[in-house]
Design a protein around this motif. Structure first.
Motif, PDB file in Angstrom:
ATOM      1  N   LEU A  81       0.861  -1.176   0.000  1.00 35.80           N
ATOM      2  CA  LEU A  81       0.000   0.000   0.000  1.00 35.80           C
ATOM      3  C   LEU A  81       0.902   1.232   0.000  1.00 35.80           C
ATOM      4  CD1 LEU A  81      -3.214   0.343   0.460  1.00 35.80           C
ATOM      5  CD2 LEU A  81      -2.525   1.188   2.676  1.00 35.80           C
ATOM      6  N   THR A  82       0.940   1.938  -1.129  1.00 34.67           N
ATOM      7  CA  THR A  82       1.864   3.070  -1.207  1.00 34.67           C
ATOM      8  C   THR A  82       1.152   4.379  -0.863  1.00 34.67           C
ATOM      9  OG1 THR A  82       1.380   3.122  -3.548  1.00 34.67           O
ATOM     10  CG2 THR A  82       3.457   2.100  -2.892  1.00 34.67           C
ATOM     11  N   LEU A  83       1.874   5.294  -0.272  1.00 34.72           N
ATOM     12  CA  LEU A  83       1.301   6.592   0.096  1.00 34.72           C
ATOM     13  C   LEU A  83       2.066   7.720  -0.595  1.00 34.72           C
ATOM     14  CD1 LEU A  83       0.928   6.298   3.994  1.00 34.72           C
ATOM     15  CD2 LEU A  83      -0.794   5.786   2.257  1.00 34.72           C
ATOM     16  N   GLN A  84       1.322   8.702  -1.082  1.00 30.49           N
ATOM     17  CA  GLN A  84       1.939   9.915  -1.650  1.00 30.49           C
ATOM     18  C   GLN A  84       1.719  11.019  -0.640  1.00 30.49           C
ATOM     19  OE1 GLN A  84       1.860  10.560  -5.731  1.00 30.49           O
ATOM     20  NE2 GLN A  84       2.853   8.570  -5.520  1.00 30.49           N
ATOM     21  N   ASP A 100      -1.754  11.367   2.439  1.00 29.36           N
ATOM     22  CA  ASP A 100      -2.049  11.023   1.052  1.00 29.36           C
ATOM     23  C   ASP A 100      -3.501  11.404   0.816  1.00 29.36           C
ATOM     24  OD1 ASP A 100      -3.177   9.466  -1.106  1.00 29.36           O
ATOM     25  OD2 ASP A 100      -1.348   8.267  -1.081  1.00 29.36           O
ATOM     26  N   VAL A 101      -3.716  12.404  -0.050  1.00 34.68           N
ATOM     27  CA  VAL A 101      -5.059  12.966  -0.237  1.00 34.68           C
ATOM     28  C   VAL A 101      -6.071  11.890  -0.641  1.00 34.68           C
ATOM     29  CG1 VAL A 101      -6.434  14.570  -1.607  1.00 34.68           C
ATOM     30  CG2 VAL A 101      -4.153  15.198  -0.886  1.00 34.68           C
ATOM     31  N   GLU A 102      -5.670  11.031  -1.568  1.00 38.07           N
ATOM     32  CA  GLU A 102      -6.594  10.023  -2.064  1.00 38.07           C
ATOM     33  C   GLU A 102      -6.988   9.021  -0.976  1.00 38.07           C
ATOM     34  OE1 GLU A 102      -6.742   7.880  -6.285  1.00 38.07           O
ATOM     35  OE2 GLU A 102      -6.323   9.974  -5.900  1.00 38.07           O
ATOM     36  N   ILE A 162      -4.783   4.766   8.284  1.00 31.83           N
ATOM     37  CA  ILE A 162      -4.475   5.722   9.360  1.00 31.83           C
ATOM     38  C   ILE A 162      -3.189   5.325  10.076  1.00 31.83           C
ATOM     39  CG2 ILE A 162      -5.280   6.656  11.576  1.00 31.83           C
ATOM     40  CD1 ILE A 162      -6.716   7.825   9.118  1.00 31.83           C
ATOM     41  N   SER A 163      -3.002   4.043  10.317  1.00 33.39           N
ATOM     42  CA  SER A 163      -1.790   3.664  11.059  1.00 33.39           C
ATOM     43  C   SER A 163      -0.546   3.859  10.184  1.00 33.39           C
ATOM     44  CB  SER A 163      -1.910   2.262  11.656  1.00 33.39           C
ATOM     45  OG  SER A 163      -1.422   1.305  10.785  1.00 33.39           O
ATOM     46  N   ARG A 164      -0.701   3.734   8.856  1.00 29.73           N
ATOM     47  CA  ARG A 164       0.427   4.028   7.965  1.00 29.73           C
ATOM     48  C   ARG A 164       0.757   5.532   7.969  1.00 29.73           C
ATOM     49  NH1 ARG A 164       1.656   0.984   3.558  1.00 29.73           N
ATOM     50  NH2 ARG A 164       3.205   2.614   3.359  1.00 29.73           N
TER      51      ARG A 164
END
Ligand code: ADP
Length: 261
Positions: free
Chosen positions: A105-108, A147-149, A231-233
């Motif tokens: 699960l990637t976050l921007q 990450d907005v999305e 949320i935890s990420r």
């Protein structure tokens, strides 16, 4: 293999022997892995055709000349497009679940102001219901790294749950506040509530409260699992407070962004 070692004492209180209990978890792990792999492949393969179907449905809807087709035609097309959207959501939930399992699960991340995003998602949520009144209460907030999305996904999930599990309608209150080094967002409904013993379990994969399925609400029990993971990420936390038949408040907290980070 999981080994549990316990000492065995003699009557003088000295250790006489050790008992070792070994539990073979390899098979269990392998089954889990196969299940995750299957979910990943299936949802990935389903994504492409359903995305095309959605596009065709939208083109058809735009092409129809309302005056020359029977009203049922337009109604059916609208219903079809709504069901396609539901299917897409479901497929994305499965896809996200397998990404979480595979640690993909990637976050921007970027500094954002949650107020604008919350307002937008409250507005979108309101468009899906006429029986509920969704109110947003905000205040000036410090930025958070997010990450907005993904954050939008969390908000959509919590707002749509608040609507879904308050089937009689009523108020939904979304609030954002700044508390010390944290920004706290809460979503409150006055719906069916959640029994105490289920309040921790609802964040597990595929868990649904019995009454939820008996009551006819659709879902597969992945939304909250994905929300909590997202949320935890973000180094945040998520929880619920609820009283059966009175309602639930879901909230999450994210650390305030400071330049030094
Ligand atoms: P789904 O809605 O697809 O079942 P979720 O992971 O979003 O999956 O929620 C898991 C379960 O938690 C639901 O089946 C429901 O029993 C319970 N739940 C979630 N949100 C609420 C809410 N706002 N009020 C009451 N129960 C809720």
């Amino acid at each position: 293999v999981n080994n549990h070692v316990s000492p065995i004492f003699n009557n003088k209180g000295e250790v006489d022997a050790a008992a070792i209990v070994s539990i073979d978890i390899t098979r269990q792990k392998e089954l889990e892995r196969q299940k995750d792999e299957f979910i990943g492949i299936a949802s990935h393969e389903l994504k492409t055709p359903i995305t095309s179907i959605k596009a065709y449905g939208q083109i058809l809807a735009a092409m129809i000349d309302q005056s020359s087709v029977p009203p049922t035609f337009t109604q059916l097309l609208t219903k079809m497009n709504a069901q396609i959207d539901r299917l897409i959501k479901l497929i994305y939930s499965l896809l996200n679940t397998s990404r979480i399992a595979g640690n993909q699960l990637t976050l921007q991340l970027e500094p954002i102001d949650l107020n604008g995003l919350l307002e937008e998602h409250v507005r979108q949520g309101q468009l899906t219901t006429s029986r509920h009144r969704i109110t947003f209460i905000g205040e000036k907030l410090p930025s958070v790294m997010a990450d907005v999305e993904r954050m939008g996904q969390v908000m959509d999930n919590l707002i749509s749950n608040a609507i879904k599990y308050a089937p009689k309608g009523g108020d939904v209150i979304v609030r954002a506040e700044s508390r010390g080094g944290w920004v706290r967002v809460s979503i409150r409904d006055f719906g069916v509530g959640i029994p105490k013993e289920a309040q921790e379990k609802i964040f597990d994969r595929f868990y649904r409260v019995n009454d939820a399925s008996a009551g006819g609400t659709s879902g597969i029990g992945l939304g909250l699992y994905i929300c909590r993971e997202i949320i935890s990420r973000h180094q945040g936390q998520m929880a619920v407070e609820s009283i059966p038949d009175e309602g639930s408040t879901f909230y999450f907290e994210l650390p305030v962004y400071t330049e030094r980070q």
